[in-house]
Design a protein around this motif. Structure first.
Motif, PDB file in Angstrom:
ATOM      1  N   LYS A  12     -66.650 -30.877  86.443  1.00 32.83           N
ATOM      2  CA  LYS A  12     -66.577 -31.000  87.975  1.00 32.83           C
ATOM      3  C   LYS A  12     -65.094 -31.614  88.145  1.00 32.83           C
ATOM      4  O   LYS A  12     -64.287 -31.143  89.002  1.00 32.83           O
ATOM      5  N   LEU A  13     -64.664 -32.388  87.265  1.00 38.38           N
ATOM      6  CA  LEU A  13     -63.109 -32.992  87.133  1.00 38.38           C
ATOM      7  C   LEU A  13     -62.193 -32.206  86.797  1.00 38.38           C
ATOM      8  O   LEU A  13     -60.966 -31.727  87.463  1.00 38.38           O
ATOM      9  N   LYS A  14     -62.627 -31.111  85.994  1.00 39.42           N
ATOM     10  CA  LYS A  14     -61.622 -30.275  85.400  1.00 39.42           C
ATOM     11  C   LYS A  14     -61.478 -29.066  86.415  1.00 39.42           C
ATOM     12  O   LYS A  14     -60.359 -28.391  86.648  1.00 39.42           O
ATOM     13  N   SER A  15     -62.415 -28.799  87.279  1.00 45.66           N
ATOM     14  CA  SER A  15     -62.432 -27.719  88.221  1.00 45.66           C
ATOM     15  C   SER A  15     -62.076 -28.090  89.495  1.00 45.66           C
ATOM     16  O   SER A  15     -61.490 -27.240  90.460  1.00 45.66           O
ATOM     17  N   ALA A  16     -61.868 -29.359  89.772  1.00 39.36           N
ATOM     18  CA  ALA A  16     -61.218 -29.985  90.988  1.00 39.36           C
ATOM     19  C   ALA A  16     -59.853 -29.389  91.097  1.00 39.36           C
ATOM     20  O   ALA A  16     -59.096 -29.513  90.008  1.00 39.36           O
ATOM     21  N   ASP A  34     -64.758 -29.095  95.377  1.00 39.20           N
ATOM     22  CA  ASP A  34     -65.016 -27.856  96.180  1.00 39.20           C
ATOM     23  C   ASP A  34     -65.690 -28.184  97.379  1.00 39.20           C
ATOM     24  O   ASP A  34     -65.580 -27.549  98.563  1.00 39.20           O
ATOM     25  N   ASP A  35     -66.344 -29.187  97.742  1.00 39.32           N
ATOM     26  CA  ASP A  35     -66.577 -29.528  98.952  1.00 39.32           C
ATOM     27  C   ASP A  35     -65.729 -30.348  99.795  1.00 39.32           C
ATOM     28  O   ASP A  35     -66.127 -31.053 101.186  1.00 39.32           O
ATOM     29  N   GLN A  36     -64.654 -30.466  99.449  1.00 38.28           N
ATOM     30  CA  GLN A  36     -63.505 -31.037 100.217  1.00 38.28           C
ATOM     31  C   GLN A  36     -63.553 -32.524 100.142  1.00 38.28           C
ATOM     32  O   GLN A  36     -62.635 -33.274 100.548  1.00 38.28           O
ATOM     33  N   VAL A 191     -61.429 -37.601  79.569  1.00 36.94           N
ATOM     34  CA  VAL A 191     -60.885 -37.751  80.972  1.00 36.94           C
ATOM     35  C   VAL A 191     -59.041 -37.967  80.662  1.00 36.94           C
ATOM     36  O   VAL A 191     -58.206 -37.149  81.253  1.00 36.94           O
ATOM     37  N   HIS A 192     -58.915 -39.017  79.922  1.00 36.58           N
ATOM     38  CA  HIS A 192     -57.557 -38.954  79.389  1.00 36.58           C
ATOM     39  C   HIS A 192     -56.795 -38.049  78.927  1.00 36.58           C
ATOM     40  O   HIS A 192     -55.506 -37.720  79.142  1.00 36.58           O
ATOM     41  N   ASP A 193     -57.522 -37.153  77.866  1.00 36.37           N
ATOM     42  CA  ASP A 193     -57.017 -36.234  77.514  1.00 36.37           C
ATOM     43  C   ASP A 193     -56.809 -35.000  78.113  1.00 36.37           C
ATOM     44  O   ASP A 193     -55.862 -34.249  78.149  1.00 36.37           O
ATOM     45  N   GLU A 194     -57.712 -34.904  79.164  1.00 33.15           N
ATOM     46  CA  GLU A 194     -57.471 -33.740  80.493  1.00 33.15           C
ATOM     47  C   GLU A 194     -56.183 -34.184  81.221  1.00 33.15           C
ATOM     48  O   GLU A 194     -55.330 -33.233  81.716  1.00 33.15           O
ATOM     49  N   LEU A 195     -56.113 -35.621  81.500  1.00 31.64           N
ATOM     50  CA  LEU A 195     -54.994 -35.849  82.274  1.00 31.64           C
ATOM     51  C   LEU A 195     -53.637 -35.968  81.597  1.00 31.64           C
ATOM     52  O   LEU A 195     -52.685 -35.731  82.273  1.00 31.64           O
ATOM     53  N   LYS A 196     -53.635 -35.757  80.142  1.00 27.63           N
ATOM     54  CA  LYS A 196     -52.337 -35.632  79.656  1.00 27.63           C
ATOM     55  C   LYS A 196     -51.797 -34.000  79.830  1.00 27.63           C
ATOM     56  O   LYS A 196     -50.670 -33.795  79.811  1.00 27.63           O
ATOM     57  N   LYS A 197     -52.548 -33.118  80.419  1.00 24.49           N
ATOM     58  CA  LYS A 197     -52.492 -31.850  80.578  1.00 24.49           C
ATOM     59  C   LYS A 197     -51.759 -31.611  82.316  1.00 24.49           C
ATOM     60  O   LYS A 197     -50.941 -30.615  82.050  1.00 24.49           O
TER      61      LYS A 197
END
Length: 211
Positions: A12-16, A34-36, A191-197
């Protein structure tokens, strides 16, 4: 089960839709789902400690209401731009002596602080209602009672364990700590690894909607 629900939350975090801003030694991340529904997280830029998580729901009618548009609900941290909201558990109006409930986490634990509770440590009783997934705080003098939950544990459907729970009292503040399970620590690392991108803008840059 925890691994499955963790994957759902991560996806869900990745797709936001995400926007990042570096401002005053803080990293601010704005999510639009997706639901705003919107979520904003603020981290200490040096320690990566999560300081604020707040949510804003879109009104189903499309009209501006108290539950939408400008109103943020704080899951972690407090809104210092407005007067603090009193804990109405006691049925009291806001005052300097009304208990104030907030969540302010540490790297290794969830932490709940309830200010303006003057009673000695032996007056408090803290238990867990595992069926309702809630923590129950009461005082033996029957002056305070509150049920509360920790959303992070609910998102992963993790069991509530008494041995992770502790509390202390100082300066009229009750501090409730819950040790973060390994599944939570693993999730936070993901989550931190994703935010590095994420391309983080700096204060003054245009086109950054972080609130």
């Amino acid at each position: 089960m925890a691994d499955t629900t963790k994957s759902v939350w991560i996806e869900k975090l990745k797709s936001a839709k995400k926007a990042g801003l570096l401002q005053n030694d803080r990293k601010k991340i704005h999510y639009t789902f997706d639901d705003q529904t919107e979520m904003v997280e603020e981290y200490d830029a040096k320690t990566n400690l999560l300081l604020i998580r707040k949510w804003r729901q879109k009104s189903n009618s499309g009209l501006k209401t108290l539950a939408s548009s400008d109103v943020w609900t704080f899951e972690i941290g407090q809104n210092y731009e407005t007067r603090p909201i009193a804990d109405n558990t006691l049925g009291m109006t806001e005052s300097t002596t009304t208990p104030m409930f907030s969540r302010n986490d540490k790297n290794d634990s969830f932490e709940i602080r309830i200010r303006n509770l003057p009673y000695s440590i032996d007056i408090y009783q803290l238990t867990i209602d595992k069926d309702k997934r809630e923590f129950i705080l009461r005082t033996t003098n029957k002056k305070y009672f509150k049920r509360f939950s920790i959303a992070d544990l609910d998102r992963l459907n993790l069991p509530l364990e008494e041995n992770n729970l502790s509390y202390s009292h100082a300066n009229n503040t009750l501090i409730i700590s819950y040790k973060k399970p390994k599944a939570i620590l693993d999730l936070e690392k993901q989550v931190h690894d994703e935010l590095k991108k994420l391309n983080m803008k700096k204060e003054g840059d245009s086109d950054c909607p972080v609130s």
